[in-house]
Write a protein that holds these residues in place. Structure first.
Motif, PDB file in Angstrom:
ATOM      1  N   GLU A  15      39.254  34.236  53.901  1.00 16.81           N
ATOM      2  CA  GLU A  15      38.911  34.559  52.522  1.00 16.81           C
ATOM      3  C   GLU A  15      39.889  35.611  52.019  1.00 16.81           C
ATOM      4  OE1 GLU A  15      35.155  36.515  51.849  1.00 16.81           O
ATOM      5  OE2 GLU A  15      35.167  37.384  53.854  1.00 16.81           O
ATOM      6  N   LEU A  16      40.095  35.623  50.708  1.00 18.74           N
ATOM      7  CA  LEU A  16      41.019  36.577  50.102  1.00 18.74           C
ATOM      8  C   LEU A  16      40.244  37.723  49.487  1.00 18.74           C
ATOM      9  CD1 LEU A  16      43.575  34.211  48.320  1.00 18.74           C
ATOM     10  CD2 LEU A  16      43.637  35.122  50.646  1.00 18.74           C
ATOM     11  N   GLU A  17      40.729  38.916  49.740  1.00 16.11           N
ATOM     12  CA  GLU A  17      40.102  40.094  49.158  1.00 16.11           C
ATOM     13  C   GLU A  17      40.153  40.012  47.629  1.00 16.11           C
ATOM     14  OE1 GLU A  17      40.573  44.976  49.466  1.00 16.11           O
ATOM     15  OE2 GLU A  17      41.868  43.645  50.646  1.00 16.11           O
ATOM     16  N   ASN A  18      39.035  40.332  47.011  1.00 19.58           N
ATOM     17  CA  ASN A  18      38.916  40.341  45.546  1.00 19.58           C
ATOM     18  C   ASN A  18      39.103  38.955  44.912  1.00 19.58           C
ATOM     19  OD1 ASN A  18      38.578  43.199  45.570  1.00 19.58           O
ATOM     20  ND2 ASN A  18      40.808  43.454  45.689  1.00 19.58           N
ATOM     21  N   ALA A  19      38.835  37.903  45.689  1.00 21.16           N
ATOM     22  CA  ALA A  19      38.910  36.556  45.119  1.00 21.16           C
ATOM     23  C   ALA A  19      37.852  36.359  44.037  1.00 21.16           C
ATOM     24  CB  ALA A  19      38.724  35.522  46.224  1.00 21.16           C
ATOM     25  N   TRP A  20      36.717  37.050  44.202  1.00 22.45           N
ATOM     26  CA  TRP A  20      35.612  36.954  43.246  1.00 22.45           C
ATOM     27  C   TRP A  20      35.182  38.361  42.849  1.00 22.45           C
ATOM     28  CZ3 TRP A  20      34.814  31.908  42.167  1.00 22.45           C
ATOM     29  CH2 TRP A  20      35.199  30.964  43.135  1.00 22.45           C
ATOM     30  N   ASN A  21      34.864  38.546  41.583  1.00 23.91           N
ATOM     31  CA  ASN A  21      34.332  39.833  41.125  1.00 23.91           C
ATOM     32  C   ASN A  21      32.888  39.675  40.666  1.00 23.91           C
ATOM     33  OD1 ASN A  21      34.386  38.852  38.411  1.00 23.91           O
ATOM     34  ND2 ASN A  21      36.542  39.448  38.224  1.00 23.91           N
ATOM     35  N   ASN A  22      32.276  40.764  40.261  1.00 21.01           N
ATOM     36  CA  ASN A  22      30.863  40.728  39.869  1.00 21.01           C
ATOM     37  C   ASN A  22      30.614  39.775  38.711  1.00 21.01           C
ATOM     38  OD1 ASN A  22      30.392  42.567  41.850  1.00 21.01           O
ATOM     39  ND2 ASN A  22      29.703  44.222  40.506  1.00 21.01           N
ATOM     40  N   GLU A  23      31.541  39.737  37.765  1.00 21.28           N
ATOM     41  CA  GLU A  23      31.364  38.847  36.624  1.00 21.28           C
ATOM     42  C   GLU A  23      31.398  37.388  37.065  1.00 21.28           C
ATOM     43  OE1 GLU A  23      30.560  37.620  32.855  1.00 21.28           O
ATOM     44  OE2 GLU A  23      30.431  39.641  33.689  1.00 21.28           O
ATOM     45  N   ASP A  24      32.273  37.060  38.009  1.00 23.64           N
ATOM     46  CA  ASP A  24      32.302  35.701  38.563  1.00 23.64           C
ATOM     47  C   ASP A  24      30.949  35.348  39.176  1.00 23.64           C
ATOM     48  OD1 ASP A  24      35.033  35.169  37.994  1.00 23.64           O
ATOM     49  OD2 ASP A  24      35.644  36.260  39.782  1.00 23.64           O
ATOM     50  N   TYR A  25      30.429  36.258  39.998  1.00 24.33           N
ATOM     51  CA  TYR A  25      29.147  35.993  40.652  1.00 24.33           C
ATOM     52  C   TYR A  25      28.040  35.767  39.619  1.00 24.33           C
ATOM     53  CZ  TYR A  25      31.195  37.453  45.133  1.00 24.33           C
ATOM     54  OH  TYR A  25      31.969  37.543  46.262  1.00 24.33           O
ATOM     55  N   LYS A  26      28.000  36.615  38.589  1.00 21.79           N
ATOM     56  CA  LYS A  26      26.940  36.504  37.579  1.00 21.79           C
ATOM     57  C   LYS A  26      27.078  35.214  36.768  1.00 21.79           C
ATOM     58  CE  LYS A  26      26.042  41.465  37.225  1.00 21.79           C
ATOM     59  NZ  LYS A  26      26.041  42.671  36.380  1.00 21.79           N
ATOM     60  N   GLN A  27      28.320  34.857  36.436  1.00 16.41           N
ATOM     61  CA  GLN A  27      28.540  33.606  35.708  1.00 16.41           C
ATOM     62  C   GLN A  27      28.109  32.408  36.557  1.00 16.41           C
ATOM     63  OE1 GLN A  27      29.875  32.860  32.661  1.00 16.41           O
ATOM     64  NE2 GLN A  27      30.361  34.917  31.952  1.00 16.41           N
ATOM     65  N   LEU A  28      28.452  32.429  37.830  1.00 17.60           N
ATOM     66  CA  LEU A  28      28.069  31.334  38.711  1.00 17.60           C
ATOM     67  C   LEU A  28      26.555  31.296  38.941  1.00 17.60           C
ATOM     68  CD1 LEU A  28      30.990  31.487  41.294  1.00 17.60           C
ATOM     69  CD2 LEU A  28      30.398  29.511  39.891  1.00 17.60           C
ATOM     70  N   SER A  39      21.820  43.264  39.639  1.00 16.88           N
ATOM     71  CA  SER A  39      22.598  44.070  40.579  1.00 16.88           C
ATOM     72  C   SER A  39      24.064  44.150  40.173  1.00 16.88           C
ATOM     73  CB  SER A  39      22.501  43.471  41.982  1.00 16.88           C
ATOM     74  OG  SER A  39      23.333  44.179  42.879  1.00 16.88           O
ATOM     75  N   ASN A  40      24.692  45.256  40.542  1.00 15.85           N
ATOM     76  CA  ASN A  40      26.141  45.395  40.401  1.00 15.85           C
ATOM     77  C   ASN A  40      26.808  45.589  41.756  1.00 15.85           C
ATOM     78  OD1 ASN A  40      26.677  45.195  37.529  1.00 15.85           O
ATOM     79  ND2 ASN A  40      25.512  47.092  37.313  1.00 15.85           N
ATOM     80  N   ASP A  41      26.070  45.284  42.796  1.00 13.87           N
ATOM     81  CA  ASP A  41      26.617  45.361  44.143  1.00 13.87           C
ATOM     82  C   ASP A  41      27.169  43.996  44.524  1.00 13.87           C
ATOM     83  OD1 ASP A  41      25.749  44.838  47.310  1.00 13.87           O
ATOM     84  OD2 ASP A  41      26.773  46.746  46.897  1.00 13.87           O
ATOM     85  N   PRO A  42      28.476  43.888  44.773  1.00 15.44           N
ATOM     86  CA  PRO A  42      29.075  42.570  45.024  1.00 15.44           C
ATOM     87  C   PRO A  42      28.476  41.857  46.228  1.00 15.44           C
ATOM     88  CG  PRO A  42      30.633  44.346  45.492  1.00 15.44           C
ATOM     89  CD  PRO A  42      29.481  44.964  44.794  1.00 15.44           C
ATOM     90  N   GLN A  43      28.127  42.587  47.277  1.00 15.82           N
ATOM     91  CA  GLN A  43      27.536  41.961  48.457  1.00 15.82           C
ATOM     92  C   GLN A  43      26.184  41.345  48.121  1.00 15.82           C
ATOM     93  OE1 GLN A  43      29.035  41.646  51.468  1.00 15.82           O
ATOM     94  NE2 GLN A  43      27.300  40.392  52.136  1.00 15.82           N
ATOM     95  N   GLU A  44      25.388  42.076  47.363  1.00 14.10           N
ATOM     96  CA  GLU A  44      24.067  41.571  46.978  1.00 14.10           C
ATOM     97  C   GLU A  44      24.195  40.365  46.059  1.00 14.10           C
ATOM     98  OE1 GLU A  44      19.981  43.165  44.768  1.00 14.10           O
ATOM     99  OE2 GLU A  44      21.425  44.600  45.598  1.00 14.10           O
ATOM    100  N   LEU A  45      25.129  40.436  45.114  1.00 12.76           N
ATOM    101  CA  LEU A  45      25.340  39.310  44.202  1.00 12.76           C
ATOM    102  C   LEU A  45      25.811  38.075  44.960  1.00 12.76           C
ATOM    103  CD1 LEU A  45      27.050  41.132  41.195  1.00 12.76           C
ATOM    104  CD2 LEU A  45      24.812  39.986  41.157  1.00 12.76           C
ATOM    105  N   GLN A  46      26.677  38.274  45.929  1.00  8.76           N
ATOM    106  CA  GLN A  46      27.144  37.143  46.728  1.00  8.76           C
ATOM    107  C   GLN A  46      26.002  36.511  47.500  1.00  8.76           C
ATOM    108  OE1 GLN A  46      29.402  37.361  50.596  1.00  8.76           O
ATOM    109  NE2 GLN A  46      31.122  36.751  49.280  1.00  8.76           N
ATOM    110  N   GLU A  47      25.145  37.334  48.083  1.00 15.37           N
ATOM    111  CA  GLU A  47      24.009  36.805  48.838  1.00 15.37           C
ATOM    112  C   GLU A  47      23.049  36.039  47.925  1.00 15.37           C
ATOM    113  OE1 GLU A  47      22.363  40.190  50.773  1.00 15.37           O
ATOM    114  OE2 GLU A  47      24.023  40.378  52.209  1.00 15.37           O
ATOM    115  N   LEU A  48      22.813  36.550  46.720  1.00 13.23           N
ATOM    116  CA  LEU A  48      21.973  35.839  45.747  1.00 13.23           C
ATOM    117  C   LEU A  48      22.597  34.486  45.389  1.00 13.23           C
ATOM    118  CD1 LEU A  48      20.966  38.702  43.284  1.00 13.23           C
ATOM    119  CD2 LEU A  48      19.408  37.429  44.777  1.00 13.23           C
ATOM    120  N   LEU A  49      23.926  34.511  45.200  1.00  6.91           N
ATOM    121  CA  LEU A  49      24.624  33.277  44.839  1.00  6.91           C
ATOM    122  C   LEU A  49      24.519  32.255  45.964  1.00  6.91           C
ATOM    123  CD1 LEU A  49      26.425  31.609  42.975  1.00  6.91           C
ATOM    124  CD2 LEU A  49      28.408  32.803  43.931  1.00  6.91           C
TER     125      LEU A  49
END
Length: 221
Positions: A15-28, A39-49
């Motif tokens: 995986e590439l660092e910073n491939a996805w940001n918080n806005e990407d996660y929320k849009q998805l 949430s604004n925690d990228p790890q938490e947003l990724q887990e939700l996604l």
């Protein structure tokens, strides 16, 4: 044009660092019927996604993510086709449009992690290196320069050498260099190149230090 190269570090990553940001996660998350994530925690947003994604069939999830990442470049029919092909092949390596490989890699790896391996795992190569122009060669460094230099230090079985021999040797223009190398970053005292493991892996690189001479294609007037 002559250069001296010194490789500091070669890494293989999935995986590439910073491939996805918080806005990407929320849009998805919205597209996967999970709107208004607070949430604004990228790890938490990724887990939700990931949880939201796995409520969908694999091809439908792939279609949704592909539409988000590549709808400006692909038709609805192409996205539909790719959503099925992703389960069968490493499309981030085999898709004929090289300029889309990086986006396809990021898409594939997001789905690979969400589904715990149902999609093929792809890898990228990261090389930290120093490059020094020799014999009055200008200091400007481009992706084409870097790729041609590294090609001089690759095993003969390298895909780059087999597919782009004439371009590396300046018989033809090497426009693909800008897409084969996904990123070329200038750090304080070195450069970092990021590409697909498909194009360059650490086992193909022969020496940690080498000098090389390269040429550029010139159209006949």
């Amino acid at each position: 044009m002559k250069y001296a190269i010194k490789i500091r570090k070669i890494s293989t990553v999935n995986e590439l660092e910073n491939a996805w940001n918080n806005e990407d996660y929320k849009q998805l998350l919205e597209r996967f019927n999970f709107p208004d994530a607070q949430s604004n925690d990228p790890q938490e947003l990724q887990e939700l996604l990931f949880m939201a994604i796995t409520d969908f069939e694999t091809d439908e999830a792939a279609k949704i993510v592909l539409d988000y990442t590549l709808s400006e470049h692909l038709t609805e029919g192409q996205i539909e086709q790719l959503s099925h092909e992703m389960l069968l092949d490493k499309v981030s390596e085999e898709y004929p449009v090289i300029s889309l490989h990086k986006a396809l890699f990021n898409t594939n790896q997001l789905l690979y992690k969400a589904y715990n391996g149902k999609f093929h795992n792809a890898e990228a190569t990261i090389v930290d290196f120093e490059i020094t122009p020799l014999d009055n060669t200008e200091s400007y460094i481009s992706k084409e320069i870097v790729l041609k230099c590294f090609a001089k230090n690759l095993d003969n079985h390298s895909l780059i050498l087999r597919l782009f021999k004439n371009k590396i040797n300046a018989v033809e223009a090497f426009e693909e260099a800008n897409d084969v190398i996904w990123e070329l970053q200038k750090k304080d005292s070195f450069y970092r190149l990021i590409t697909s493991d498909y194009w360059m892996n650490k086992n193909e690189i022969l020496s940690e230090e080498f000098n090389c001479e390269i040429e550029f294609f010139e159209e006949e007037s």
